[in-house]
Design a protein around this motif. Structure first.
Motif, PDB file in Angstrom:
ATOM      1  N   LEU A  65       0.819  -1.212   0.000  1.00 46.78           N
ATOM      2  CA  LEU A  65       0.000   0.000   0.000  1.00 46.78           C
ATOM      3  C   LEU A  65       0.855   1.264   0.000  1.00 46.78           C
ATOM      4  CD1 LEU A  65      -2.990  -0.839   2.367  1.00 46.78           C
ATOM      5  CD2 LEU A  65      -3.099  -0.158  -0.033  1.00 46.78           C
ATOM      6  N   ILE A  66       1.850   1.309   0.847  1.00 44.64           N
ATOM      7  CA  ILE A  66       2.666   2.525   0.916  1.00 44.64           C
ATOM      8  C   ILE A  66       3.566   2.665  -0.312  1.00 44.64           C
ATOM      9  CG2 ILE A  66       2.591   2.584   3.431  1.00 44.64           C
ATOM     10  CD1 ILE A  66       5.460   1.527   3.455  1.00 44.64           C
ATOM     11  N   SER A  67       3.607   1.628  -1.155  1.00 50.27           N
ATOM     12  CA  SER A  67       4.393   1.683  -2.392  1.00 50.27           C
ATOM     13  C   SER A  67       3.547   2.061  -3.609  1.00 50.27           C
ATOM     14  CB  SER A  67       5.055   0.325  -2.646  1.00 50.27           C
ATOM     15  OG  SER A  67       5.936  -0.014  -1.605  1.00 50.27           O
ATOM     16  N   GLN A  68       2.285   2.400  -3.400  1.00 46.67           N
ATOM     17  CA  GLN A  68       1.408   2.736  -4.519  1.00 46.67           C
ATOM     18  C   GLN A  68       1.847   4.021  -5.227  1.00 46.67           C
ATOM     19  OE1 GLN A  68      -1.349   0.868  -5.847  1.00 46.67           O
ATOM     20  NE2 GLN A  68      -0.160  -0.577  -4.588  1.00 46.67           N
ATOM     21  N   THR A  69       1.696   4.036  -6.541  1.00 48.37           N
ATOM     22  CA  THR A  69       2.038   5.223  -7.331  1.00 48.37           C
ATOM     23  C   THR A  69       0.920   6.256  -7.293  1.00 48.37           C
ATOM     24  OG1 THR A  69       1.168   4.176  -9.336  1.00 48.37           O
ATOM     25  CG2 THR A  69       3.518   3.890  -8.880  1.00 48.37           C
ATOM     26  N   TYR A  70      -0.242   5.871  -6.804  1.00 44.48           N
ATOM     27  CA  TYR A  70      -1.380   6.779  -6.639  1.00 44.48           C
ATOM     28  C   TYR A  70      -1.478   7.162  -5.169  1.00 44.48           C
ATOM     29  CZ  TYR A  70      -6.171   8.558  -7.212  1.00 44.48           C
ATOM     30  OH  TYR A  70      -7.292   9.356  -7.260  1.00 44.48           O
ATOM     31  N   ASN A  71      -1.611   8.443  -4.887  1.00 40.66           N
ATOM     32  CA  ASN A  71      -1.478   8.906  -3.507  1.00 40.66           C
ATOM     33  C   ASN A  71      -2.788   9.222  -2.777  1.00 40.66           C
ATOM     34  OD1 ASN A  71       1.390   8.808  -3.467  1.00 40.66           O
ATOM     35  ND2 ASN A  71       1.450  10.711  -4.673  1.00 40.66           N
TER      36      ASN A  71
END
Length: 275
Positions: A24-30
């Motif tokens: 989750l913390i590696s998602q490209t969408y913030n």
């Protein structure tokens, strides 16, 4: 771009939660939040999860007062969500880095869709990829679509405003909860198939979809399908009456046997291509 609520119903899955969190913390969408609801875990999940997420206000943690089951807990997850789009992520699974971005983009491209789904990777217990789940395909969504045999699963996202027009996830279900959600959402609009792998599904001995739970899941899925038939006011299928009262899963699966045939599958494929 819309906010997406990632919904995590946890019960004794702390062994795998760190991988879920990292994805989750590696998602490209913030623009996302993670709603975690713990269902009375006994493996110290509560303390460990709280410690992992304590410095990130995108994670919101809730607890059931006692063990309530999967249906109740997933329903609670949606109730707590504040995003325009929702998606369930099991705490023992992970997302590909672009999963949220690619899913949310589809809603911007096509305002008429109410849901998206994609391909998923089957992984071993250590999350090592094994193979892409081969049954996922483009579906033809009409009143006789029941996802039986299964043609779509994770990664499924849906508009919360659409969900609120349904009766919501059945809180009494212990399994087939995702199927209940899928069928209710698809009754209200179009779904978009993302032809990419966005979800890692972990296979392990304690998973709810493993061998020792398959019979229970089969029964629950049949009941979910039966409820969908009733909602859709389907009285007969291929000139066979839909039972007035649910008695057994065999009756329901018998009604849908024709959907596994080559002729039917060819017709549906052609309908999907030329709709």
């Amino acid at each position: 771009m819309e906010k997406i609520s990632v919904l995590i119903a946890n019960y004794n899955n702390i062994r795998y939660f760190r991988d879920c969190y990292d994805s989750l913390i590696s998602q490209t969408y913030n623009n996302w939040e993670a709603i975690i609801v713990d269902d009375g875990s006994t493996d110290n999940s509560v303390n460990i999860i709280k410690d992992i997420i304590k410095n990130d206000n995108r994670f919101l943690f809730y607890e059931n007062s006692e063990n309530k089951g999967c249906g109740f807990t997933k329903r609670k997850c949606v109730e707590y969500a504040t995003g325009e789009i929702c998606a369930f992520l099991d705490p023992d699974d992970t997302l590909y880095p672009a999963a949220l971005k690619k899913s949310v983009e589809e809603y911007s491209r096509n305002k008429s869709i109410v849901a998206t789904y994609s391909k998923m990777m089957l992984c071993d217990e250590n999350l090592k990829p094994q193979n892409v789940f081969g049954s996922t395909k483009e579906i033809y969504n009409d009143k006789y679509f029941f996802n039986c045999p299964i043609q779509f699963a994770h990664f499924f996202t849906f508009k919360k405003e659409t969900y609120l027009k349904t009766s919501g996830i059945n809180p009494d279900l212990k399994s087939a909860v995702d199927q209940d959600l899928y069928l209710k959402i698809l009754e209200l609009g179009k779904v978009k198939f993302i032809r990419e792998t966005l979800y890692n599904y972990r296979l392990h001995s304690s998973g709810i979809s493993q061998e020792n739970s398959k019979q229970i899941a089969k029964e629950s899925f049949a009941y979910v399908i039966y409820e969908a038939m009733k909602r859709r006011n389907i009285k007969t299928i291929n000139s066979i009456d839909v039972p007035s009262i649910y008695k057994s899963s065999d009756e329901i699966y018998f009604l849908l046997n024709y959907q596994t045939g080559l002729a039917y599958r060819l017709i549906i494929k052609l309908k999907s291509l030329f709709r």
